[in-house]
Write a protein that holds these residues in place. Structure first.
Motif, mmCIF file in Angstrom:
data_model
loop_
_atom_site.group_PDB
_atom_site.id
_atom_site.type_symbol
_atom_site.label_atom_id
_atom_site.label_comp_id
_atom_site.label_asym_id
_atom_site.label_seq_id
_atom_site.Cartn_x
_atom_site.Cartn_y
_atom_site.Cartn_z
ATOM 1 N N MET A 169 -2.347 1.611 -12.894
ATOM 2 C CA MET A 169 -2.347 1.518 -14.360
ATOM 3 C C MET A 169 -2.935 0.182 -14.820
ATOM 4 S SD MET A 169 -1.302 4.483 -14.545
ATOM 5 C CE MET A 169 -1.495 4.676 -16.292
ATOM 6 N N GLY A 170 -4.024 -0.189 -14.159
ATOM 7 C CA GLY A 170 -4.778 -1.352 -14.600
ATOM 8 C C GLY A 170 -4.191 -2.701 -14.265
ATOM 9 N N TYR B 174 -12.145 9.704 -1.065
ATOM 10 C CA TYR B 174 -11.210 10.808 -1.216
ATOM 11 C C TYR B 174 -11.725 12.044 -0.473
ATOM 12 C CZ TYR B 174 -8.859 8.148 -4.932
ATOM 13 O OH TYR B 174 -8.166 7.194 -5.638
ATOM 14 N N SER C 167 -8.815 0.370 -5.979
ATOM 15 C CA SER C 167 -8.485 1.378 -6.994
ATOM 16 C C SER C 167 -9.439 2.552 -6.884
ATOM 17 C CB SER C 167 -8.494 0.780 -8.400
ATOM 18 O OG SER C 167 -9.801 0.713 -8.916
ATOM 19 N N GLY C 168 -9.025 3.647 -7.500
ATOM 20 C CA GLY C 168 -9.719 4.915 -7.317
ATOM 21 C C GLY C 168 -11.132 4.946 -7.853
ATOM 22 N N THR C 169 -11.400 4.221 -8.920
ATOM 23 C CA THR C 169 -12.737 4.233 -9.511
ATOM 24 C C THR C 169 -13.420 2.898 -9.231
ATOM 25 O OG1 THR C 169 -11.811 3.485 -11.611
ATOM 26 C CG2 THR C 169 -12.056 5.864 -11.320
ATOM 27 N N GLY D 60 -12.087 0.542 -12.445
ATOM 28 C CA GLY D 60 -10.659 0.887 -12.411
ATOM 29 C C GLY D 60 -9.743 -0.213 -12.896
ATOM 30 N N PRO E 74 -11.219 3.911 -2.380
ATOM 31 C CA PRO E 74 -11.008 4.886 -1.303
ATOM 32 C C PRO E 74 -12.128 5.916 -1.244
ATOM 33 C CG PRO E 74 -9.359 5.150 -3.068
ATOM 34 C CD PRO E 74 -10.327 4.123 -3.520
ATOM 35 N N SER F 71 0.859 -1.186 0.000
ATOM 36 C CA SER F 71 0.000 0.000 0.000
ATOM 37 C C SER F 71 0.891 1.230 0.000
ATOM 38 C CB SER F 71 -0.900 -0.010 1.247
ATOM 39 O OG SER F 71 -1.730 1.120 1.275
ATOM 40 N N ASP F 72 0.612 2.186 -0.865
ATOM 41 C CA ASP F 72 1.388 3.435 -0.848
ATOM 42 C C ASP F 72 0.719 4.479 0.035
ATOM 43 O OD1 ASP F 72 3.650 2.871 -2.315
ATOM 44 O OD2 ASP F 72 2.833 3.556 -4.220
ATOM 45 N N SER F 73 -0.549 4.767 -0.247
ATOM 46 C CA SER F 73 -1.192 5.874 0.471
ATOM 47 C C SER F 73 -2.136 5.416 1.576
ATOM 48 C CB SER F 73 -1.901 6.804 -0.510
ATOM 49 O OG SER F 73 -2.792 6.099 -1.341
ATOM 50 N N GLY F 74 -2.206 4.108 1.812
ATOM 51 C CA GLY F 74 -2.860 3.624 3.034
ATOM 52 C C GLY F 74 -4.222 2.990 2.894
ATOM 53 N N THR F 75 -4.856 3.078 1.724
ATOM 54 C CA THR F 75 -6.191 2.479 1.649
ATOM 55 C C THR F 75 -6.136 0.948 1.549
ATOM 56 O OG1 THR F 75 -6.176 3.250 -0.651
ATOM 57 C CG2 THR F 75 -7.615 4.390 0.853
ATOM 58 N N THR F 76 -5.162 0.431 0.824
ATOM 59 C CA THR F 76 -5.025 -1.038 0.772
ATOM 60 C C THR F 76 -4.646 -1.569 2.155
ATOM 61 O OG1 THR F 76 -4.257 -0.766 -1.499
ATOM 62 C CG2 THR F 76 -4.009 -2.940 -0.534
ATOM 63 N N PRO G 65 -2.831 -2.199 -4.354
ATOM 64 C CA PRO G 65 -3.610 -1.280 -5.177
ATOM 65 C C PRO G 65 -3.528 -1.687 -6.638
ATOM 66 C CG PRO G 65 -1.754 -0.141 -4.080
ATOM 67 C CD PRO G 65 -1.579 -1.595 -3.865
ATOM 68 N N THR G 66 -4.514 -1.271 -7.397
ATOM 69 C CA THR G 66 -4.421 -1.370 -8.854
ATOM 70 C C THR G 66 -3.776 -0.092 -9.363
ATOM 71 O OG1 THR G 66 -6.311 -2.849 -9.111
ATOM 72 C CG2 THR G 66 -5.795 -1.438 -10.984
HETATM 73 C C1 LIG Z 1 0.464 5.182 -10.367
HETATM 74 C C2 LIG Z 1 -0.999 5.068 -10.077
HETATM 75 C C3 LIG Z 1 -1.811 4.372 -10.955
HETATM 76 C C4 LIG Z 1 -3.169 4.222 -10.692
HETATM 77 N N1 LIG Z 1 -3.941 3.497 -11.553
HETATM 78 C C5 LIG Z 1 -5.260 3.341 -11.304
HETATM 79 C C6 LIG Z 1 -6.075 2.554 -12.181
HETATM 80 O O1 LIG Z 1 -5.614 1.941 -13.140
HETATM 81 N N2 LIG Z 1 -7.403 2.492 -11.905
HETATM 82 C C7 LIG Z 1 -7.973 3.171 -10.856
HETATM 83 O O2 LIG Z 1 -9.177 3.127 -10.690
HETATM 84 N N3 LIG Z 1 -7.193 3.853 -9.954
HETATM 85 C C8 LIG Z 1 -5.868 3.959 -10.158
HETATM 86 N N4 LIG Z 1 -5.080 4.637 -9.261
HETATM 87 C C9 LIG Z 1 -5.659 5.050 -7.969
HETATM 88 C C10 LIG Z 1 -5.220 4.083 -6.860
HETATM 89 O O3 LIG Z 1 -5.541 2.736 -7.212
HETATM 90 C C11 LIG Z 1 -5.913 4.419 -5.536
HETATM 91 O O4 LIG Z 1 -5.545 5.730 -5.148
HETATM 92 C C12 LIG Z 1 -5.603 3.426 -4.410
HETATM 93 O O5 LIG Z 1 -6.417 3.754 -3.316
HETATM 94 C C13 LIG Z 1 -4.160 3.468 -3.947
HETATM 95 O O6 LIG Z 1 -3.988 2.482 -2.937
HETATM 96 P P1 LIG Z 1 -3.120 2.758 -1.621
HETATM 97 O O7 LIG Z 1 -3.801 3.883 -0.867
HETATM 98 O O8 LIG Z 1 -3.153 1.489 -0.874
HETATM 99 O O9 LIG Z 1 -1.747 3.137 -2.073
HETATM 100 C C14 LIG Z 1 -3.741 4.814 -9.526
HETATM 101 C C15 LIG Z 1 -2.910 5.542 -8.663
HETATM 102 C C16 LIG Z 1 -1.558 5.657 -8.922
HETATM 103 C C17 LIG Z 1 -0.688 6.435 -7.951
#
Ligand SMILES: Cc1cc2nc3c(=O)[nH]c(=O)nc-3n(C[C@H](O)[C@H](O)[C@H](O)COP(=O)(O)O)c2cc1C
Length: 192
Positions: free
Chosen positions: A72-73, A159, A106-108, A111, A157, A10-15, A69-70
């Motif tokens: 770039m797909g 946001y 993932s964000g969407t 996603g 997440p 996890s980078d930003s903490g949601t995973t 996290p996902t």
């Molecule tokens: C480099 C990068 C690529 C990402 N690619 C996608 C994606 O393909 N689809 C999506 O819906 N969100 C994407 N996101 C959003 C992350 O999946 C989302 O912010 C997730 O909560 C990050 O997890 P973390 O908080 O555990 O690090 C991307 C974010 C980053 C930084």
């Protein structure tokens, strides 16, 4: 004792929040030992995951639940580096017959999470593991499996705040998924 490990990046903490939910679900099953391991970016040296102690710990688990996290797909880079580092286990069939399961954030809503889960499954199959899917029907837009994934648990997440936040229903999905994997691991372990 049956041991179920959750290993995540996890980078930003949601995973991380989802991983803690999955771990909580594993720990809720009596007679199952729950373990939680994190893959750190600092453990990726010149592109290679280098934490042999973590891999050694996973050798002793009956089930491994992978989460990331996902990005770039697909699975995040650190998770891919970790998966690549299982090569010696592949040669030795060391994880053959262990249970495997997964989750991704993932964000969407979609996603391309499906692709990340499929990547985790493919690696697990190469390792001879037995994949456990998510046994939760979506009942509404907020509850368990609200995103409608069955290969594993999907999350998104919330946001807008400084602290990482996960949708409540997604955490519940993770808890349920962890409990299911633990129950199956326990049943298989006891021969029941
Ligand atoms: C480099 C990068 C690529 C990402 N690619 C996608 C994606 O393909 N689809 C999506 O819906 N969100 C994407 N996101 C959003 C992350 O999946 C989302 O912010 C997730 O909560 C990050 O997890 P973390 O908080 O555990 O690090 C991307 C974010 C980053 C930084």
């Amino acid at each position: 004792m049956t041991t179920v490990a959750v290993v995540y990046h996890s980078d930003s903490g949601t995973t991380k929040l989802m991983a803690e939910g999955v771990h909580e679900g594993v720990a809720s099953v009596a007679g199952v030992k729950a373990q939680l391991y994190v893959i750190e970016r600092s453990e990726i040296i010149e592109g290679h995951f280098q934490n042999e102690a973590l891999l050694d710990s996973l050798d002793a688990a009956d089930a491994i639940i992978f989460g990331c996290p996902t990005f770039m797909g697909d699975v995040s880079g650190p998770m891919k580096a970790f998966l690549d580092a299982t090569l010696q286990r592949w040669y030795a069939h060391a994880w053959s017959g262990k249970l495997a399961a997964g989750f991704t954030i993932s964000g969407t809503p979609s996603g391309d999470k499906l692709n990340s889960l499929q990547s985790l499954i493919t690696c697990s199959m190469q390792l001879g593991m037995i994949w456990v899917g998510l046994d939760q029907n979506p009942v509404n837009r907020e509850g368990r499996n609200r995103l409608g994934f069955y290969l594993g648990a999907g999350g998104q997440p919330v946001y807008g705040s400084d602290e990482p936040r996960l949708q409540d229903g997604d955490r519940e999905t993770g808890v349920a998924h962890g409990a299911r994997v633990a129950q199956i691991a326990k049943q298989l372990g006891s021969g029941a």
